[in-house]
Design a protein around this motif. Structure first.
Motif, mmCIF file in Angstrom:
data_model
loop_
_atom_site.group_PDB
_atom_site.id
_atom_site.type_symbol
_atom_site.label_atom_id
_atom_site.label_comp_id
_atom_site.label_asym_id
_atom_site.label_seq_id
_atom_site.Cartn_x
_atom_site.Cartn_y
_atom_site.Cartn_z
ATOM 1 N N ARG A 1 -18.019 163.385 -15.952
ATOM 2 C CA ARG A 1 -18.547 162.132 -15.419
ATOM 3 C C ARG A 1 -19.118 161.232 -16.514
ATOM 4 O O ARG A 1 -19.574 160.119 -16.241
ATOM 5 C CB ARG A 1 -19.663 162.431 -14.403
ATOM 6 N N ASP B 1 -17.665 157.577 -17.064
ATOM 7 C CA ASP B 1 -17.967 156.692 -15.939
ATOM 8 C C ASP B 1 -19.449 156.326 -15.894
ATOM 9 O O ASP B 1 -19.802 155.181 -15.611
ATOM 10 C CB ASP B 1 -17.566 157.361 -14.625
ATOM 11 N N LEU C 1 -16.270 148.808 -16.448
ATOM 12 C CA LEU C 1 -15.725 149.683 -15.405
ATOM 13 C C LEU C 1 -14.237 149.928 -15.627
ATOM 14 O O LEU C 1 -13.744 151.044 -15.427
ATOM 15 C CB LEU C 1 -15.963 149.060 -14.025
ATOM 16 N N ALA C 2 -13.525 148.891 -16.031
ATOM 17 C CA ALA C 2 -12.099 149.063 -16.303
ATOM 18 C C ALA C 2 -11.868 149.981 -17.493
ATOM 19 O O ALA C 2 -10.843 150.669 -17.570
ATOM 20 C CB ALA C 2 -11.452 147.703 -16.550
ATOM 21 N N GLY D 1 -13.381 152.779 -18.279
ATOM 22 C CA GLY D 1 -13.323 154.170 -17.852
ATOM 23 C C GLY D 1 -11.983 154.522 -17.229
ATOM 24 O O GLY D 1 -11.417 155.591 -17.499
ATOM 25 N N TRP D 2 -11.476 153.629 -16.387
ATOM 26 C CA TRP D 2 -10.168 153.850 -15.741
ATOM 27 C C TRP D 2 -9.064 153.902 -16.789
ATOM 28 O O TRP D 2 -8.189 154.774 -16.752
ATOM 29 C CB TRP D 2 -9.926 152.719 -14.747
ATOM 30 N N LEU D 3 -9.103 152.974 -17.747
ATOM 31 C CA LEU D 3 -8.061 152.905 -18.766
ATOM 32 C C LEU D 3 -8.112 154.108 -19.697
ATOM 33 O O LEU D 3 -7.066 154.653 -20.090
ATOM 34 C CB LEU D 3 -8.219 151.603 -19.566
ATOM 35 N N ARG E 1 -8.928 157.137 -19.091
ATOM 36 C CA ARG E 1 -8.355 158.343 -18.486
ATOM 37 C C ARG E 1 -6.834 158.345 -18.550
ATOM 38 O O ARG E 1 -6.205 159.389 -18.379
ATOM 39 C CB ARG E 1 -8.837 158.474 -17.039
ATOM 40 N N ARG E 2 -6.243 157.203 -18.811
ATOM 41 C CA ARG E 2 -4.788 157.107 -18.836
ATOM 42 C C ARG E 2 -4.210 157.050 -20.256
ATOM 43 O O ARG E 2 -3.155 157.620 -20.504
ATOM 44 C CB ARG E 2 -4.349 155.884 -18.023
ATOM 45 N N THR F 1 -8.015 153.075 -25.981
ATOM 46 C CA THR F 1 -8.717 152.053 -25.207
ATOM 47 C C THR F 1 -9.581 151.186 -26.109
ATOM 48 O O THR F 1 -9.614 149.951 -25.979
ATOM 49 C CB THR F 1 -9.589 152.708 -24.128
ATOM 50 N N THR G 1 -16.455 153.655 -24.106
ATOM 51 C CA THR G 1 -15.503 154.627 -24.656
ATOM 52 C C THR G 1 -15.963 155.127 -26.021
ATOM 53 O O THR G 1 -15.819 156.321 -26.336
ATOM 54 C CB THR G 1 -14.100 153.999 -24.763
ATOM 55 N N THR H 1 -1.973 160.149 -14.958
ATOM 56 C CA THR H 1 -2.231 159.171 -13.905
ATOM 57 C C THR H 1 -1.955 159.788 -12.548
ATOM 58 O O THR H 1 -0.906 160.374 -12.338
ATOM 59 C CB THR H 1 -1.323 157.934 -14.097
#
Length: 417
Positions: free
Chosen positions: A138, A141, A280-281, A283-285, A287-288, A294, A335, A416
Motif C-alpha cells: 500500500r 498509494d 493519484l495517477a 500510483g496507477w501508472l 503498477r503498470r 513512471t 514514485t 495490468t
C-alpha cells in the motif's frame, strides 16, 4: 498500531500525520507567494533576498541531516516536535525585525519554506513513520494520497496568501505591513503542529533498535551505495528545480507581467491542484510500467514545458503552459519516495529518507541566488527556466540509465488486471 485497512483509509497515527502534513503545506503555500515581496518591502535588495533564500536551504540541510539521521535514536515524535518549534520561531523572528543579519540567522536556523515545498525534517521522518505503519503493497498509494493532500493544502495556502495580502491593502495597510498577517498565520500553524505531533503514539517509532556493532554511514549499512547514488541524482534534479521554486516563478510573473498577489495566488492554487491530482495517477501508472519508468516518462515532457514558459507570446499562454507543466511535473514525487523506501532495509528508512532529502536541499541551495540575479537583469530574466529545464532533463536521462533495469524496478511492476 495505526494502519491502512482499505484503500485511502487511515486510522490513528496515519490520520495525525496526514493532518500535520496538510497544516504545514498550507503554511508553506501561504508564505511562498509573498515571501520575496515582503523581504523587498522591509528593505532588502534583490541579491540579499537571493542570499537569504540560499542560506535558508543550507541551514535546513545541516539541521535536517542531523535530525533525520538521529531520529530513530532520539525518537521520531521528538524530532517532529523540534521541527515544528523551529518553524514557529522562524515566523516570529521574521515578524519582529527587518534586520538583514537577524533575518538570515532566523532563516538559516529556523524552518522557512521559500519554495512552497517541504523543508526541514518533517517529510523524511513522516515517510519513515508511514512506511512503518502501512503494508508494503500500500506504500505507493499512501504516498500518492500523502502528496495529493499536501498539494491541495499548498494550493489553498497560496490562494489564501494572495487574498490576505489583497484584503490588507483594502484595510489601508501599506508596505511590509500588508504581508505581516501571513507571517502571523505561519507562526501560529507551526505552534499548532507541535500539538498535533505531541498526540502521536509510540507505534510510529522503530520496533527494534539498530545493532550497535553494525557498521553504518549516516545510519545506512547494506543500502548505502544505492542511497548515495540516488542522492547524487536527486541533488542534480533539485539544483535545476531551485532555479524555478514557487517564490521565484511568482516574482518572475510579477516583474515581467506586473501580476498582483491575488492573481499570483490564484495561479498557484490551480498549479498545485493539478500537481496534486496527478499524484493519484502516478500510483496507477507505476503498477503498470514500474516506478523508475513512471518518474522519467512523466518528468521529461514537464521539463520541456518548463523551457517553453518564457517563450510564450503573452501572459495567458505563459500561464497555460505553466499549468500544463504542473499537471505532470509532480508525478515522480510519490514514485521517487516509494522507490527509495523499497530499495533500503526497514531499519535504514529514516536515514535513507533523510540523506536523499538533504541531498536535494544541498542541490537546490545555490540556484535560488543565481535565479534572483538573473531575474534582476532584463537580458537574463528568463534564463532560470532554460537552465532548470536543461538540468532536469539531464537528471531524467541519468536516472533512467542507472536504475531502469534494476531489480527493485522489476519487482515493483505488476501485470495490468
Amino acid at each position: 498500531m495505526a494502519s491502512v485497512n482499505s484503500p485511502g483509509i487511515l486510522i490513528g497515527d496515519g490520520w495525525l500525520l496526514f493532518a500535520t502534513r496538510c497544516s504545514r503545506m498550507f503554511a508553506y503555500g501561504l508564505l511562498s507567494v509573498v515571501l520575496m515581496l515582503y523581504l523587498v518591502e522591509v528593505g532588502l535588495k534583490e541579491w540579499e533576498v537571493g542570499l537569504m533564500l540560499t542560506l535558508t536551504l543550507i541551514g535546513d540541510t545541516a539541521i535536517s541531516l542531523w535530525l533525520t539521521t538521529n531520529a530513530d535514536r532520539i525518537g521520531r515524535r521528538r524530532t517532529l516536535l523540534v521541527g515544528a518549534l523551529l518553524m514557529a520561531l522562524a515566523g516570529v523572528i521574521f515578524l519582529a525585525t527587518g534586520n538583514f543579519i537577524l533575518l538570515v540567522i532566523a532563516a538559516t536556523i529556523g524552518v522557512i519554506s521559500p519554495s512552497g515545498n517541504e523543508i526541514g525534517p518533517f517529510l523524511s521522518v513522516e515517510q519513515a513513520a508511514l512506511s512503518h505503519i502501512v503494508a508494503d503493497d500500500r506504500r505507493t498509494d499512501v504516498f500518492a494520497w500523502y502528496n495529493l493532500v499536501g498539494s491541495f493544502s499548498m494550493a489553498l495556502g497560496a490562494l489564501a496568501g494572495g487574498l490576505i495580502a489583497e484584503a490588507s491593502l483594502h484595510f489601508g495597510l501599506q508596505g511590509a505591513a500588508v504581508y505581516r498577517p501571513i507571517l502571523w498565520a505561519y507562526a501560529a500553524i507551526g505552534a499548532a503542529m507541535m500539538g498535533g505531533f505531541a498526540l502521536l503514539s509510540s507505534a510510529i517509532e522503530p520496533s527494534a533498535k539498530t545493532d550497535p556493532l553494525r557498521k553504518t554511514v549516516l545510519g545506512l549499512h547494506e543500502s548505502r551505495w544505492t542511497v548515495f547514488k540516488l542522492s547524487l541524482l536527486f541533488s542534480l534534479d533539485a539544483f535545476g528545480g531551485g532555479f524555478v521554486i514557487q517564490s521565484v516563478i511568482a516574482y518572475w510573473f510579477h516583474v515581467r507581467y506586473q501580476l498582483d498577489p491575488a492573481m499570483l495566488g490564484t495561479i498557484f492554487l490551480f498549479a498545485n491542484l493539478f500537481a496534486g491530482l496527478s499524484a493519484l495517477a502516478a500510483g496507477w501508472l507505476a503498477r503498470r510500467i514500474g516506478l523508475v519508468n513512471t518518474m522519467v516518462y512523466t518528468h521529461l515532457p514537464s521539463n520541456v514545458l518548463l523551457i517553453l514558459v518564457p517563450l510564450m507570446p503573452n501572459v495567458y499562454w505563459a500561464i497555460s503552459v505553466l499549468l500544463l507543466r504542473f499537471s505532470i511535473s509532480q508525478m515522480d514525487v510519490p514514485t521517487r519516495q516509494a522507490y527509495t523506501m523499497a530499495v533500503v532495509q526497514p531499519d535504514e528508512r529514516s536515514a535513507a529518507a533523510g540523506v536523499t532529502a538533504v541531498a536535494r536541499s544541498i542541490g537546490g541551495s545555490i540556484s535560488p541566488l543565481l535565479a534572483t540575479i538573473f531575474i534582476g537583469s532584463p537580458a537574463m530574466m528568463s534564463l532560470p527556466f532554460f537552465v532548470a529545464g536543461g538540468l532536469k532533463i539531464a537528471y531524467d536521462m541519468l536516472l533512467y540509465r542507472a536504475f531502469a533495469s534494476s531489480e527493485a524496478q522489476s519487482k515493483t511492476k505488476e501485470q495490468t488486471p
